[in-house]
Scaffold this active site. Structure first.
Site, short mmCIF file in Angstrom:
data_model
loop_
_atom_site.label_atom_id
_atom_site.label_comp_id
_atom_site.label_asym_id
_atom_site.label_seq_id
_atom_site.Cartn_x
_atom_site.Cartn_y
_atom_site.Cartn_z
N PRO A 41 -30.12 -35.49 16.22
CA PRO A 41 -30.13 -34.79 14.94
C PRO A 41 -30.76 -35.64 13.85
CG PRO A 41 -27.91 -35.57 15.49
CD PRO A 41 -28.78 -35.80 16.69
N CYS A 43 -31.55 -35.36 9.71
CA CYS A 43 -31.56 -34.71 8.40
C CYS A 43 -32.99 -34.64 7.89
CB CYS A 43 -30.78 -35.55 7.39
SG CYS A 43 -29.02 -35.61 7.67
N ALA A 75 -27.67 -32.76 10.87
CA ALA A 75 -26.35 -32.65 10.27
C ALA A 75 -26.34 -31.44 9.33
CB ALA A 75 -26.02 -33.92 9.50
N GLN A 118 -25.56 -29.96 14.90
CA GLN A 118 -24.57 -30.95 14.50
C GLN A 118 -23.85 -30.45 13.24
OE1 GLN A 118 -25.60 -34.80 12.72
NE2 GLN A 118 -24.41 -35.78 14.34
N TYR A 200 -19.52 -40.61 7.58
CA TYR A 200 -19.25 -39.30 6.97
C TYR A 200 -17.78 -38.92 7.20
CZ TYR A 200 -24.18 -39.54 6.28
OH TYR A 200 -25.42 -39.98 5.88
N LEU A 319 -32.70 -47.07 18.83
CA LEU A 319 -33.81 -47.92 19.27
C LEU A 319 -34.07 -47.82 20.77
CD1 LEU A 319 -33.48 -51.03 16.92
CD2 LEU A 319 -35.15 -49.17 16.83
C1 LIG Z 1 -34.92 -39.10 9.52
C2 LIG Z 1 -33.60 -39.34 10.15
C3 LIG Z 1 -32.55 -38.49 9.90
C4 LIG Z 1 -31.32 -38.66 10.54
N1 LIG Z 1 -30.33 -37.73 10.38
C5 LIG Z 1 -29.22 -37.80 11.18
C6 LIG Z 1 -28.32 -36.72 11.25
O1 LIG Z 1 -28.53 -35.66 10.66
N2 LIG Z 1 -27.23 -36.87 12.03
C7 LIG Z 1 -27.00 -38.00 12.78
O2 LIG Z 1 -26.01 -38.10 13.48
N3 LIG Z 1 -27.87 -39.01 12.75
C8 LIG Z 1 -28.98 -38.92 12.01
N4 LIG Z 1 -29.91 -39.90 12.06
C9 LIG Z 1 -29.70 -41.00 13.00
C10 LIG Z 1 -30.32 -40.68 14.35
O3 LIG Z 1 -29.80 -39.49 14.92
C11 LIG Z 1 -30.12 -41.84 15.33
O4 LIG Z 1 -28.75 -41.98 15.61
C12 LIG Z 1 -30.69 -43.14 14.77
O5 LIG Z 1 -31.90 -42.94 14.06
C13 LIG Z 1 -30.97 -44.15 15.89
O6 LIG Z 1 -31.86 -43.59 16.83
P1 LIG Z 1 -33.44 -43.95 16.83
O7 LIG Z 1 -33.53 -45.45 16.94
O8 LIG Z 1 -33.95 -43.25 18.07
O9 LIG Z 1 -34.04 -43.47 15.57
C14 LIG Z 1 -31.13 -39.76 11.40
C15 LIG Z 1 -32.20 -40.65 11.63
C16 LIG Z 1 -33.42 -40.44 11.03
C17 LIG Z 1 -34.55 -41.39 11.34
#
Ligand SMILES: Cc1cc2nc3c(=O)[nH]c(=O)nc-3n(C[C@H](O)[C@H](O)[C@H](O)COP(=O)(O)O)c2cc1C
Length: 388
Positions: A41, A43, A75, A118, A200, A319
């Site tokens: 997810p 945002c 979210a 979510q 949150y 990551l």
């Molecule tokens: C632009 C953006 C928006 C995000 N919004 C949410 C969200 O709505 N809900 C959530 O649980 N995590 C959110 N995250 C966190 C990601 O879901 C993820 O847990 C985090 O970025 C680590 O994963 P990654 O390294 O693949 O980016 C967001 C991350 C990014 C980059």
């Protein structure tokens, strides 16, 4: 128009092909996912009064064609004051529900991806400006609103404290999660993920840093878990038995004396007893004092520990960008699925490339069937390309 799609075959059914763990199907209640990849997810901070718009249409449709078996909608606030920013998506009234309808209809027509949503409440982190505007709290006088939380304890010293929720407020939010879950089911969404991570509201109840209550919702671990578990039970009760409900958690606050992995395992154990279908293991977000050691797959060991201790279906996130890294996480049994956020924005066909590298298959709509280079010509399965 009726869409025509190629069949997604698990890699294991292809003679002479090495079996890819990442491209082995997984069953979550009545939902069969063709591979172990979820678009995490994310945002978008781009909604109008909680309503999805053209941006969401583009964003969701684009990532619905990533090759990941499941896309999780960002979210989504269960009530207006539960949004992180004024631009956050919501699902709390007929207008927010109606706005998602054509987007989901389009996804269904063009993509085979499962769609999760979510459901979230930002609690004391609500009424903030968008990240690209600084992310600071917006006071009510400047167009913000009064945030709520488990206790009147602000996240940052220079912020105004949230309003501590009383029994009426807790009941209102429980009902809001239920109503949003019902709206999601009306929209035909395949699965619900409850946002229990990143500082949150649900995480605020779990963490002793943000929860200083002295009633049955604060103090002991059992009491701090009470409200998130009540939310889970209430949502599970209205989601049909064949549809999965998962939860995203922060497995640690990265702060001495805060929420940590042993407590997260206790929570996961309670959720498992109640039939939770997956736990998505993230970390941090409750305190500006957090000290995180970042690195590739840095949260995977926590997912692995939760999986080992509880046997829950576990999603590793954070990551994970490299195909072999993702394959190894699944093949070595550290987690059952991986979720990618930034990696998917950077490469919106990440799932295609992963399938090509690992000998898996993905579904694609007919206008894209000519995309794969010759060496990956069966990427989309056994479709005849005679029409070329
Ligand atoms: C632009 C953006 C928006 C995000 N919004 C949410 C969200 O709505 N809900 C959530 O649980 N995590 C959110 N995250 C966190 C990601 O879901 C993820 O847990 C985090 O970025 C680590 O994963 P990654 O390294 O693949 O980016 C967001 C991350 C990014 C980059």
């Amino acid at each position: 128009m009726v869409a025509v799609y190629v069949t997604v075959k698990p890699a294991s059914t292809i003679p002479g092909q090495l079996m890819s763990a990442l491209f082995t199907p997984i069953q979550l209640r009545g939902l069969t996912l063709a591979n172990r990849v979820m678009v995490a997810p994310m945002c978008q901070y781009s909604a109008d009064d909680g309503e999805a718009n053209d941006w969401h249409f583009t964003h969701i449709n684009s990532l619905a064609l990533s090759g990941a078996a499941m896309f999780c909608i960002e979210a989504t606030g269960v009530e207006a004051i539960g949004r992180i920013t004024p631009g956050c998506l919501g699902l709390w009234n007929d207008a927010t529900e109606a706005a998602l309808k054509p987007i989901l209809a389009s996804v269904r027509k063009r993509s085979k991806t499962a769609v999760a949503i979510q459901l979230a409440h930002a609690g004391r982190k609500a009424s903030s400006s968008r990240p690209w505007d600084g992310g600071q709290l917006i006071p009510p006088a400047q167009g913000g609103w009064q945030p709520v939380g488990p206790s009147a304890v602000q996240q940052k010293d220079d912020e105004a404290p949230p309003l501590a929720l009383d029994e009426t407020g807790l009941a209102r939010i429980r009902d809001a999660f239920v109503a949003s879950a019902q709206r999601a089911m009306r929209l035909g969404i395949d699965a619900v993920e409850l946002h229990g991570a990143h500082g949150y509201l649900l995480h605020q109840f779990l963490s002793p840093i943000s929860n200083r209550r002295t009633d049955q919702y604060g103090g002991s671990l059992q009491n701090r878990m009470r409200f998130p578990l009540e939310i889970y039970d209430a949502v599970r009760a209205v989601v049909p038995a064949d549809k999965p409900v998962g939860m995203k958690v922060s497995a640690t606050d990265w702060v001495e004396g805060g929420w940590d992995l042993p407590q997260a395992i206790e929570l996961a154990t309670e959720l498992k007893k109640r039939g939770l279908d997956w736990i998505d293991v993230s970390s941090g977000g409750v305190s500006p004092k957090q000290k995180i050691t970042l690195g590739p797959g840095y949260q995977v060991p926590m997912a692995e520990a939760i999986k080992k201790a509880t046997g829950l279906t576990t999603i590793a996130v954070g990551l994970i960008t490299d195909v072999r890294q993702a394959e190894d996480i699944i093949a070595s049994g550290k987690a059952d699925m991986v979720a990618l956020a930034r990696g998917m924005l950077y490469d919106p066909r990440w799932g295609w490339h992963a399938a090509a590298a690992l000998g898996g298959h993905v579904a694609a709509p007919p206008p894209y069937w000519r995309a794969p280079p010759h060496e990956h010509k069966d990427l989309f399965g056994t479709t005849s390309f005679g029409a070329r």
